[in-house]
Design an enzyme around this catalytic site. Structure first.
Site, mmCIF file in Angstrom:
data_model
loop_
_atom_site.group_PDB
_atom_site.id
_atom_site.type_symbol
_atom_site.label_atom_id
_atom_site.label_comp_id
_atom_site.label_asym_id
_atom_site.label_seq_id
_atom_site.Cartn_x
_atom_site.Cartn_y
_atom_site.Cartn_z
ATOM 1 N N SER A 4 29.405 73.689 17.873
ATOM 2 C CA SER A 4 29.658 74.908 17.793
ATOM 3 C C SER A 4 28.619 75.305 19.178
ATOM 4 C CB SER A 4 28.881 75.559 16.648
ATOM 5 O OG SER A 4 29.515 76.894 16.755
ATOM 6 N N ASP A 37 40.400 77.029 15.313
ATOM 7 C CA ASP A 37 39.177 77.178 14.411
ATOM 8 C C ASP A 37 38.962 78.207 13.771
ATOM 9 O OD1 ASP A 37 35.821 77.956 14.827
ATOM 10 O OD2 ASP A 37 36.070 76.170 15.804
ATOM 11 N N HIS A 52 35.523 74.702 10.767
ATOM 12 C CA HIS A 52 35.165 75.178 11.995
ATOM 13 C C HIS A 52 33.481 73.632 12.161
ATOM 14 C CE1 HIS A 52 32.787 76.529 15.399
ATOM 15 N NE2 HIS A 52 31.283 76.979 14.770
#
Length: 460
Positions: free
Chosen positions: A215, A310, A377
């Site tokens: 991330s 995502d 994610h």
């Protein structure tokens, strides 16, 4: 915060253009559009993410993979401190046997803070202060020491570097006082201090080294990849992996560039323009922070691991709460199986934008990518999504197998999955009706509160 004009923004794809044309650009958003989620809604989203992620069954030996926190020595002397001035930290697990001279480093994620108020909130959390960090954490997925969960890297020296600067380990603002309050925007110094400490602990002798991140940590991996290469022996194998970090510069469902505006604030707050040589004077500040720009200058081989849908980007980039006052995207943004045909058309346009952007990397022959069609994610830190009998597969390869094949040059890996819902092996995030109801209530309460009190948060 001023929103970019529609004329300055191009839709993510033909599908998106058609949809926006049908809906129109006027109405509720207009000049008063303000981006973001309230802290309460974000905390709810974070907790729901954590509860929604699939977990591998625990075993009696799993507790042995708890790894203690190490605080950086003399951090304050070096000015390498978290947002609140506390020492940054990392978790180090020593390698063994054939992996004793190999190193895998993972940069933690957790979003960014765009203004002093949201950074102040982070100062009182694990994302801004080591005072709140867990003293022990479990290593799983790509950090696991279990050969069956992590066949290629299980016995390496492994490090998880905690994230507490709010700008993907990139800020270096000398002045501590901001409006009379102390804030330390020192992500670059944190990176340098942790690297210096690890080099003394054996990293400088690494035969193989792998920098990874999830991330916001995935974005940090792009930013620091080449510098990481320069720290290590010239004859060592050094590569990087960004997991769930390829954020797209696209319009949201209301026609606004929400993510670019957010990045504009982050870059301005932490004075990052000089940090990115690829950024010219005529480029929006926020554009400098997108991976599509950062990767242009990277020489070291990088592996891009990203879902085409995502989940975090669908919820915060494509359909942020402020872009959907009628809550028509409420169920779809939380569970892709609840999307109607028009919403799926927009999601396919979002997927196409990612594929078009990634295709520009194909000329980098030593690079690799694995773009699956799941609604999730970050997939490298969970043993179930990384490598297990029930893991996601593309061309009959798990993520761990594909990454290992690429890292060790066993084969070229440039995997692009088919469109949703074609892959039955995906572990997609989903929400129970009760969770949807709670988020709807939180969303409805937003209108009467100050949306400046906002910080984009991600699972770590």
């Amino acid at each position: 915060m001023a929103s970019p004009t529609s004329s300055a923004s191009a839709p993510a794809s033909h599908h998106l253009r058609l949809w926006w044309r049908r809906r129109g650009r006027g109405g509720a958003v207009g000049a008063t559009f303000t981006v973001a989620l309230l802290a309460a809604a974000l905390l709810l989203a974070l907790s729901l993410y954590a509860s929604s992620l699939p977990r591998a069954p625990t075993t009696p030996s799993s507790s042995s993979n708890l790894v203690g926190l190490t605080l950086v020595r003399r951090a304050k002397e070096k000015g390498a401190v978290c947002l609140d001035g506390s020492a940054p930290g990392y978790h180090l697990q020593r390698g063994s046997g054939t992996g004793s001279q190999n190193w895998l480093l993972h940069l933690e994620g957790g979003g960014w803070c765009r203004n002093l108020r949201s950074c102040a909130s982070r100062q009182k959390s694990v994302l801004g202060s080591s005072q709140y960090m867990e003293r022990q954490i479990e290593f799983a997925g790509i950090l696991s020491n279990d050969k069956f969960q992590n066949p290629d890297f299980y016995n390496w020296n492994k490090v998880k570097i905690r994230y507490c600067d709010g700008a993907s380990f990139s800020g270096n603002v000398k002045n501590e006082l901001q409006n009379g309050t102390k804030f330390f925007f020192r992500g670059q110094r944190i990176w340098e201090a942790v690297m210096s400490e690890l080099l003394l602990k054996g990293l400088r002798h690494a035969k193989q080294a792998f920098l990874t991140g999830c991330s916001a940590g995935g974005l940090a991996t792009f930013i620091h990849c080449d510098n990481f290469r320069t720290l290590l022996p010239k004859d060592s194998r050094v590569k990087c992996l960004a997991d769930g970090g390829f954020f797209l510069d696209v319009e949201d469902i209301s026609g606004q560039r929400t993510m670019r505006a957010f990045y504009n604030d982050v870059v301005r707050l932490q004075d990052l323009r000089g940090r990115f040589p690829h950024c010219g004077p005529n480029v929006d500040l926020g554009q400098c922070f997108f991976p599509s720009e950062v990767v242009k200058d990277i020489i070291t081989p990088v592996f891009v691991l990203n879902p085409a849908y995502d989940a975090w980007q669908v919820q915060h980039v494509l359909s942020p709460v402020a872009s959907d006052p009628q809550h028509s995207w409420l169920e779809c943004r939380l569970d892709i199986s609840k999307c109607d045909s028009n919403q799926l058309e927009i999601l396919q346009g979002f997927r196409k934008k990612l594929h078009d952007t990634i295709s520009e990397l194909k000329h980098k022959k030593d690079w690799g990518f694995f773009i699956d069609s799941c609604f999730i994610h970050c997939q490298s830190l969970n043993s179930l999504t990384w490598h297990s009998p029930s893991s996601l597969r593309v061309n009959n390869k798990t993520i761990a197998e594909a990454v290992g094949d690429w890292f060790f040059d066993r084969r070229e890996v440039k995997e692009i999955d088919c469109e949703y819902p074609c892959n039955p092996t995906c572990h997609n995030l989903g929400r129970a009706r009760g969770s949807l109801r709670k988020e709807k209530e939180a969303n409805e309460n937003e209108s009467g509160q100050d949306q400046e009190n906002e910080s984009t948060v991600m699972p770590r």
